[in-house]
Design an enzyme around this catalytic site. Structure first.
Site, PDB file in Angstrom:
ATOM      1  N   HIS A 106      37.019  51.454   9.898  1.00 45.13           N
ATOM      2  CA  HIS A 106      36.621  51.632   8.497  1.00 45.13           C
ATOM      3  C   HIS A 106      36.195  50.311   7.876  1.00 45.13           C
ATOM      4  CE1 HIS A 106      38.079  55.810   7.894  1.00 45.13           C
ATOM      5  NE2 HIS A 106      38.987  55.478   8.796  1.00 45.13           N
ATOM      6  N   ASP A 110      38.442  62.634  10.745  1.00 43.10           N
ATOM      7  CA  ASP A 110      37.351  61.650  10.747  1.00 43.10           C
ATOM      8  C   ASP A 110      37.357  60.797  12.017  1.00 43.10           C
ATOM      9  OD1 ASP A 110      39.722  60.362   9.858  1.00 43.10           O
ATOM     10  OD2 ASP A 110      38.570  58.797   8.846  1.00 43.10           O
ATOM     11  N   HIS A 111      38.136  61.211  13.010  1.00 35.11           N
ATOM     12  CA  HIS A 111      38.132  60.540  14.313  1.00 35.11           C
ATOM     13  C   HIS A 111      37.933  61.520  15.466  1.00 35.11           C
ATOM     14  CE1 HIS A 111      39.344  56.489  12.946  1.00 35.11           C
ATOM     15  NE2 HIS A 111      39.744  57.205  11.908  1.00 35.11           N
ATOM     16  N   ASP A 116      42.541  53.225  13.585  1.00 38.88           N
ATOM     17  CA  ASP A 116      43.133  52.938  12.282  1.00 38.88           C
ATOM     18  C   ASP A 116      44.464  52.194  12.404  1.00 38.88           C
ATOM     19  OD1 ASP A 116      40.996  54.254  11.175  1.00 38.88           O
ATOM     20  OD2 ASP A 116      42.135  55.963  10.415  1.00 38.88           O
ATOM     21  N   HIS A 150      50.333  54.532  12.138  1.00 35.50           N
ATOM     22  CA  HIS A 150      49.426  55.306  11.289  1.00 35.50           C
ATOM     23  C   HIS A 150      49.635  56.796  11.555  1.00 35.50           C
ATOM     24  CE1 HIS A 150      45.814  56.352   9.073  1.00 35.50           C
ATOM     25  NE2 HIS A 150      45.263  56.890  10.147  1.00 35.50           N
ATOM     26  N   HIS A 180      43.200  62.581  13.473  1.00 38.00           N
ATOM     27  CA  HIS A 180      42.600  62.796  12.148  1.00 38.00           C
ATOM     28  C   HIS A 180      41.150  63.263  12.261  1.00 38.00           C
ATOM     29  CE1 HIS A 180      45.738  60.137   9.891  1.00 38.00           C
ATOM     30  NE2 HIS A 180      46.177  61.359  10.108  1.00 38.00           N
TER      31      HIS A 180
END
Length: 256
Positions: free
Chosen positions: A172, A61-62, A134, A115, A59
């Protein structure tokens, strides 16, 4: 052997960035790359040089800051081989059972589909520290974008087997919302009630709720407790297996 030094800092809207440092070798690993500038700033403030990047999954954001952070530091990038067509700027692909090192510290790579299908976590077993991306959150778990409930329950079961004092760094700040949901499915759990109160107090003054611990999550996180008859009874699935209970709890969270 000296302890790992860990810097945690906010990134984007609700991500946390992590730098892990071994003072003897001078090596520093960036766990994921949600915001390259934030990582460079944190490293500069600590007086550290980022030498490695460890991605947990594909993802943006990673792994979206890989190129910029690698260009700025020359860091070596490690990422899950299961995402080899979805993560760029990678030097070494890692798979379940592999080990990555930071100085004398060793992290086990554990494949945790759920996930995403390619997600991995990094577990410093000797240091009792894990970076779980996550897969597991404080009082929650990652939404099932790609994997099945069975996949995620098997993944979480592997994490749940770690010693209770294992410190968990998740990616998060979702804990306050997770606590509200957890209480909706497990209202009579005293450990959860205490945890939720602590979370509210911390967030009221702007403190993070990460890291957490496996022991704390085992007592209060409904996603680590689908084999608990009390939880199954609470959601009307008394006598059901853990995968069915997990699936129902996850479906309720998605609608919450």
């Amino acid at each position: 052997m000296r302890n790992l030094e860990i810097r945690q800092f906010p990134c984007l809207s609700d991500n946390y960035g992590f730098l892990v440092h071994d003072s003897e070798s001078g090596e520093t690993a960036a766990i994921d790359t949600p915001d390259a500038d934030a990582y460079l700033k944190a490293a500069s403030e600590a007086g550290w040089t980022i030498t490695q990047i460890w991605n947990t999954h594909h993802h943006f954001d990673h792994a979206g800051g890989n190129a910029a952070l690698k260009a700025a530091t020359g860091a070596t990038v490690y990422a899950p081989i299961y995402d080899r067509h979805r993560i760029t700027d990678v030097d070494h692909w890692v798979a379940d059972g592999d080990r990555v090192t930071l100085g004398v510290h060793v992290a086990n790579v554990i494949h945790t589909p759920g996930h995403t299908l390619g997600h991995v976590v990094y577990h410093f077993a000797a240091d009792r520290v894990a970076f779980v991306g996550d897969t597991l959150f404080a009082l929650g778990c990652g939404r099932l974008f790609e994997g099945s409930p069975g996949d995620m329950w098997q993944s979480l079961s592997r994490l749940r087997a770690w010693p209770d004092d294992t410190v968990i760094y998740c990616a998060h700040e979702y804990t306050q919302a997770n606590a509200a949901f957890a209480r909706s499915v497990d209202p009579d759990n005293p450990a959860l009630a205490d945890y939720a109160r602590e979370v509210g107090e911390k967030r009221a003054i702007g403190l993070p709720t990460v890291p957490t611990s496996i022991g704390k999550e085992k007592a209060a996180n409904p996603f680590l407790r689908p084999d608990d008859p009390t939880l199954a009874q609470s959601i009307g699935l008394e006598g059901s297996g853990p995968v069915d209970v997990f699936a129902e709890v996850r479906a309720r969270k998605d609608r919450f």
